[in-house]
Design a protein around this motif. Structure first.
Motif, mmCIF file in Angstrom:
data_model
loop_
_atom_site.group_PDB
_atom_site.id
_atom_site.type_symbol
_atom_site.label_atom_id
_atom_site.label_comp_id
_atom_site.label_asym_id
_atom_site.label_seq_id
_atom_site.Cartn_x
_atom_site.Cartn_y
_atom_site.Cartn_z
ATOM 1 N N VAL A 13 9.231 -11.679 -19.357
ATOM 2 C CA VAL A 13 9.396 -11.288 -20.763
ATOM 3 C C VAL A 13 10.845 -11.456 -21.208
ATOM 4 C CG1 VAL A 13 9.328 -9.322 -22.347
ATOM 5 C CG2 VAL A 13 7.401 -9.759 -20.831
ATOM 6 N N VAL A 14 11.785 -11.028 -20.373
ATOM 7 C CA VAL A 14 13.203 -11.155 -20.739
ATOM 8 C C VAL A 14 13.612 -12.616 -20.870
ATOM 9 C CG1 VAL A 14 15.556 -10.759 -19.921
ATOM 10 C CG2 VAL A 14 13.880 -8.916 -19.801
ATOM 11 N N SER A 15 13.141 -13.451 -19.956
ATOM 12 C CA SER A 15 13.495 -14.876 -20.036
ATOM 13 C C SER A 15 12.924 -15.512 -21.302
ATOM 14 C CB SER A 15 12.985 -15.606 -18.790
ATOM 15 O OG SER A 15 11.563 -15.573 -18.737
ATOM 16 N N THR A 219 14.881 -27.272 -18.709
ATOM 17 C CA THR A 219 13.806 -27.515 -17.729
ATOM 18 C C THR A 219 13.226 -26.192 -17.242
ATOM 19 O OG1 THR A 219 15.404 -27.701 -15.901
ATOM 20 C CG2 THR A 219 14.717 -29.744 -16.994
ATOM 21 N N MET A 220 12.829 -25.391 -18.227
ATOM 22 C CA MET A 220 12.339 -24.039 -17.957
ATOM 23 C C MET A 220 10.898 -24.100 -17.469
ATOM 24 S SD MET A 220 12.873 -20.854 -17.872
ATOM 25 C CE MET A 220 12.042 -19.275 -17.924
ATOM 26 N N ASP A 221 10.719 -24.019 -16.170
ATOM 27 C CA ASP A 221 9.396 -24.005 -15.545
ATOM 28 C C ASP A 221 8.984 -22.550 -15.362
ATOM 29 O OD1 ASP A 221 7.166 -24.128 -13.948
ATOM 30 O OD2 ASP A 221 7.935 -25.702 -12.644
ATOM 31 N N GLY A 222 8.067 -22.064 -16.221
ATOM 32 C CA GLY A 222 7.674 -20.670 -16.165
ATOM 33 C C GLY A 222 7.004 -20.290 -14.864
ATOM 34 N N LEU A 223 6.211 -21.182 -14.287
ATOM 35 C CA LEU A 223 5.546 -20.887 -13.016
ATOM 36 C C LEU A 223 6.559 -20.797 -11.877
ATOM 37 C CD1 LEU A 223 2.433 -23.227 -13.351
ATOM 38 C CD2 LEU A 223 2.577 -20.772 -13.822
ATOM 39 N N GLU A 224 7.496 -21.731 -11.873
ATOM 40 C CA GLU A 224 8.527 -21.700 -10.831
ATOM 41 C C GLU A 224 9.387 -20.449 -10.956
ATOM 42 O OE1 GLU A 224 12.189 -24.521 -9.220
ATOM 43 O OE2 GLU A 224 11.508 -24.649 -11.298
ATOM 44 N N TYR A 225 9.670 -20.057 -12.191
ATOM 45 C CA TYR A 225 10.494 -18.876 -12.410
ATOM 46 C C TYR A 225 9.785 -17.621 -11.900
ATOM 47 C CZ TYR A 225 13.048 -15.229 -14.883
ATOM 48 O OH TYR A 225 13.760 -14.106 -15.190
ATOM 49 N N LEU A 318 3.741 -23.937 -20.038
ATOM 50 C CA LEU A 318 3.664 -22.481 -20.129
ATOM 51 C C LEU A 318 4.869 -21.919 -20.880
ATOM 52 C CD1 LEU A 318 2.469 -19.706 -19.354
ATOM 53 C CD2 LEU A 318 3.738 -19.884 -17.194
ATOM 54 N N SER A 319 6.051 -22.406 -20.561
ATOM 55 C CA SER A 319 7.259 -21.930 -21.242
ATOM 56 C C SER A 319 7.238 -22.296 -22.716
ATOM 57 C CB SER A 319 8.503 -22.532 -20.573
ATOM 58 O OG SER A 319 8.567 -22.181 -19.210
#
Length: 345
Positions: A13-15, A219-225, A318-319
């Motif tokens: 949520v914060v990201s 390159t914001m990968d939500g799953l990787e994060y 996703l992101s």
């Protein structure tokens, strides 16, 4: 176990909140730099009061695609700024044979220019209250020999689209000036709501485009994060377990870290949250060493590899979808998870 999922939810949520705020900030900068709000208003006023230009094109196209091409970069429908005070009396509308370009818009601007300040030689007025518009219209009608009837005749001779609207309001008010003023105010308020809907559609497409740029730039990968968040939580748990277990468990932590002493490894890992690690893979990243000034890094090769790796694409999607919800949505989710209460409540 529940705290692990709470930490994961808070991290995501914060990201998404931070990136959504970045998108909103870029959109606001874009809108202010190009004076989009003011252009929307005056494009509508030109279409409504004076009609389309000599080329027969509307100043405010109905399609969002055409608005992108017309207002931000090509055409500026705003009147030129005037640093002179508003005249004590409104000027009369010109006759058909002496009609000047944008005559009615210029007359309206004379009545509201006292609240204006220049922006690259053009007006910066982006909002005219309905009450102020109706008063300005009454002042223009008072300058005509026949009052409202005279103004309607001038508008008809000029083939102004405003004639049909005012004619209907005048007949509905049964030729009563006070009711006519209130009717004009109500009509203009409804038109501003319709204009706001078109503006929201425009902003929605701008935010969608900026969301793609921000997602791919970082390159914001939500799953990787999310996976990195779980790994960090597990690492902190293992560090705490080693600290509680005593010297016997020290060798296990030592084996996980390359090198002889695991203390620098633990310190470095705990001082780099998952979000910081992920942002380090952006096209340009900034690192702050323990001593010295911040250092800017160009990560062109790493960034391109991540961008062209198909396994990252679901995370990018996703992101991107998360950014479309907007910063207010994620702020509300953050408040609900943390239990923060709104000032309004």
């Amino acid at each position: 176990m529940l705290s692990v999922y709470v930490d994961l939810a808070l991290g995501l949520v914060v990201s998404f909140l931070l990136l959504s705020l970045l998108v909103s900030g870029l959109n606001e900068a874009f809108v202010r730099l190009l004076a989009i709000r003011s252009k929307f208003l005056w494009a509508y006023l030109r279409d409504t009061m004076d009609g389309s230009d000599a080329q027969g094109r509307s100043w405010l196209p109905a399609k969002v695609r055409d608005v992108f091409a017309a207002l931000p970069f090509v055409r500026d429908p705003r009147p030129k700024h005037s640093d002179q005070p508003a005249p004590s009396q409104a000027g009369a509308a010109p006759a058909r044979e002496t009609k000047a370009e944008d005559a009615m818009v210029n007359l309206l601007y004379q009545r509201v220019q006292e609240i204006d300040h220049p922006k690259r030689g053009r007006t910066s007025i982006a909002n005219i209250p309905p009450g102020r518009f109706s008063v300005a219209l009454m002042e223009m009608a008072a300058a005509e020999p026949g009052g409202v009837e005279g103004l309607l005749e001038k508008l008809k001779s000029m083939r102004s689209p405003l004639y049909g609207h005012l004619k209907g309001v005048w007949e509905t008010a049964q030729r009563d000036l006070d009711r006519f003023r209130q009717g004009v105010e109500t009509w203009f308020d409804g038109e501003m709501q319709r204009l706001s809907m078109l503006y929201k559609r425009y902003v929605k497409w701008v935010v969608a485009a900026l969301g793609v740029v921000v997602t791919l730039l970082f390159t914001m990968d939500g799953l990787e994060y999310g996976k990195t968040l779980l790994r960090d939580n597990a690492f902190r748990t293992s560090v705490a377990a080693v600290a509680e277990a005593g010297p016997d468990a020290y060798n296990e932590l030592k084996a996980r870290c390359t090198g002889g002493d695991p203390v620098p490894c633990v310190t470095e890992t705990l001082s780099q949250p998952a979000l910081v690690k992920l942002l380090d893979q952006a096209l340009v990243s900034v690192s702050i060493p323990a001593q010295g000034d911040p250092v800017v890094h160009w990560n062109g090769g790493l960034w391109w590899d991540r961008l062209t790796t198909p396994s990252h694409w679901p995370g990018f999607l996703l992101s991107y979808v998360a950014l479309l919800f907007g910063a207010p949505f994620w702020w509300d989710v953050f408040r609900r998870i943390t239990g923060m209460k709104s000032r309004r409540s």
